[in-house]
Design an enzyme around this catalytic site. Structure first.
Site: not given
Lengths: 349, 349
Positions: B132, B252
């Protein structure tokens, strides 16, 4: 020590997040004061504070309150410092100022005792305490500079809300309760109290600390860049910073990349050096999952360093993770250390 | 499209944090499937899931379930992928694997469609979806590489707990409730479920994601380093990473420093380039306090970039702040994009 038997200390901003830590730190470090004046704005005046078993009353900070004061520790915002620090100096006090008001002024030493204590010798009444995020970084970098030279630093910070004062701590706690209760969140303080927009801090990471400068960096980032060069006496050091606010109450963390002048330095040598350096506790053992974390640094005066490892591409490059209590080494403890250094160097008369 | 009228898709790990997003994303993107199989471990089998108005039952993932499947999207952990992906391929399926099991294998394309879609042409049955934190970074770096070349990247991450799965989300929420109620916190999941020690995530920043390697970097950091080189076809790119887990549920963030091959590129040019690049939304206006934040990216497929500014010392250096929903572009959406690319390129038969 050359000062007389009396040592009168004043704390300006005595009821704030940093001021309360200053009072605690003066008490816990057995600082040899004989009189303590607690000063604040009119709003907080009248509050009672227990110090060494005595109840002290917080008074309004006015110029006359500095009569007879030897050392005045300021942490009540830049505006208060600009107005009252010269008044304190005029009355014979040495000011240790925790705001950014005078930090970059020529003739104002910007001091982290582990790094540049001797700069105190040239003071002209005001000594500046650096920005919290700068202090912990230079404590970790200075031993490396001395041993191997230092040419480049790139830092990304993970900063606690208490760096923005008591109102930001209250906001973090209130938002947490709101979210658990399924209530709406109304941000009013962070990222910058005096800026136009406010954002939720819980569950977030805000890449803005202090206002923006014209060059696209924030003032906090420029503080880290400029103060590091001044404290370390390295005007040509390459420093870059990205400063980010997190939902952490206290304890700043920093991901620091740096390049030494020498190549072939090992990470083991850097770790040994840091472990033996003043004000640093090395917490670095990956196999035991030992590394610094903000949750463990709260209430401690030291700078914690871990995750030291050599860059995989650059033989002069290293990475490390630096954590400290931003209210203590980042503010109150560094100010009290400066005051102690002033005594040690015979500068308080 | 060269596949027959039937398009049978399977989701392995259908009840996990990523799997549920995969199902949502298949529905919302109107992916042209005609049959959907939802597979999981025995523990989650039997659960019902609504898809396009139909109730589907989650079944135990066994080799025979891949008979007739054209595309199998895996996100049930490396162990499940290692065991079942070859079984799916043997039965004629193309596997898009969201774990790290095959990412660095030769012959396994590691694909972010905005960057290296053409690598799909060489697949041998298994295609890997990158980590990710890698995906969102390469989406932002690729337009810069194409226009100005790229020689160095130093990234510090600010990663959400959902990257560690549903159990980590539960832990964040449970700890928050515990702390508000004044109860003791008992960490059991983070930083790494299978590692020895567990630390509180609320009010903390943990500089460990995945286990440590012998070189002092974590596996997450090495994933970012090695995957970036593979995806961008830049084996000699200098990449360094420090990966940190935060008390953020989803989204994130990354503080990225990079150096271009060309000097004299302006930050305005970089911003224009990013704003016009696929999969990117530029959010960069300091005077309006506009920058990406995890809280705003949740549920969105794009990569958000802001805080673009030129380094003050290095004419080839820049800083930027990159944010994305780690469960979508970081996982489910990128996997579904790969599946769409497979159709577009005529690779599904």
């Amino acid at each position: 020590m050359t000062f007389s038997n009396e040592l009168h200390v004043a704390v300006v901003g005595a009821t704030g997040a940093v001021g309360t830590r200053m009072i605690q730190t003066l008490e816990e470090s057995n600082f040899p004061l004989t009189k303590l004046s607690l000063l604040s704005s009119a709003r907080s005046a009248g509050k009672k504070v227990l110090f060494r078993g005595q109840e002290l009353t917080v008074e309004i900070a006015t110029p006359d309150k500095f009569e007879g004061v030897h050392i005045a520790l300021f942490s009540a915002g830049g505006g208060v410092s600009k107005e009252l620090a010269p008044e304190a100096v005029k009355r014979g006090a040495i000011v240790v100022d925790n705001t950014s008001a005078f930090r970059m002024d020529e003739g104002v030493p910007l001091v982290v005792p582990e790094v540049n204590e001797k700069d105190l010798l040239t003071h002209q009444g005001i000594i500046a305490n650096p920005n919290c995020s700068t202090i912990q970084m230079v404590v970790a970098l200075e031993p490396i500079r001395r041993a191997y030279g230092l040419k480049k630093v790139i830092v990304s910070t993970y900063q606690a809300v208490s760096g923005s004062g008591a109102a930001a701590i209250d906001e973090l706690n209130k938002q947490t309760r709101n979210i658990i209760a399924g209530e709406e969140v109304t941000p009013e303080v962070l990222p910058v109290k005096g800026d136009k927009k406010h954002y939720q801090i819980v569950g977030n990471a805000i890449p803005q600390i202090d206002k923006f400068e014209d060059n696209g960096f924030t003032f906090e980032e420029m503080k880290m860049i400029n103060e590091t060069k001044k404290i370390m006496h390295l005007p040509d050091l390459h420093v870059a910073a990205t400063c980010v606010r997190l939902p952490v109450e206290t304890g700043h963390s920093e991901s620091v990349y740096f390049e030494t002048d020498q190549s072939d330095v090992t990470s083991a040598a850097i770790k040994d050096l840091l472990a033996a350096s003043p004000g640093i506790i090395l917490e670095d053992n990956p196999s035991e999952q030992l590394y610094p974390m903000p949750i463990n640094c709260v209430g401690k005066n030291e700078v914690f360093v871990g995750r030291v490892r050599k860059d995989l591409d650059n033989n002069e490059g290293f990475h490390m993770w630096v954590v400290s209590d931003n209210l203590l080494k980042g503010a109150a403890w560094n100010s009290v250390q400066i005051a102690s250094s002033l005594l040690k160097l015979g500068l308080v008369k």
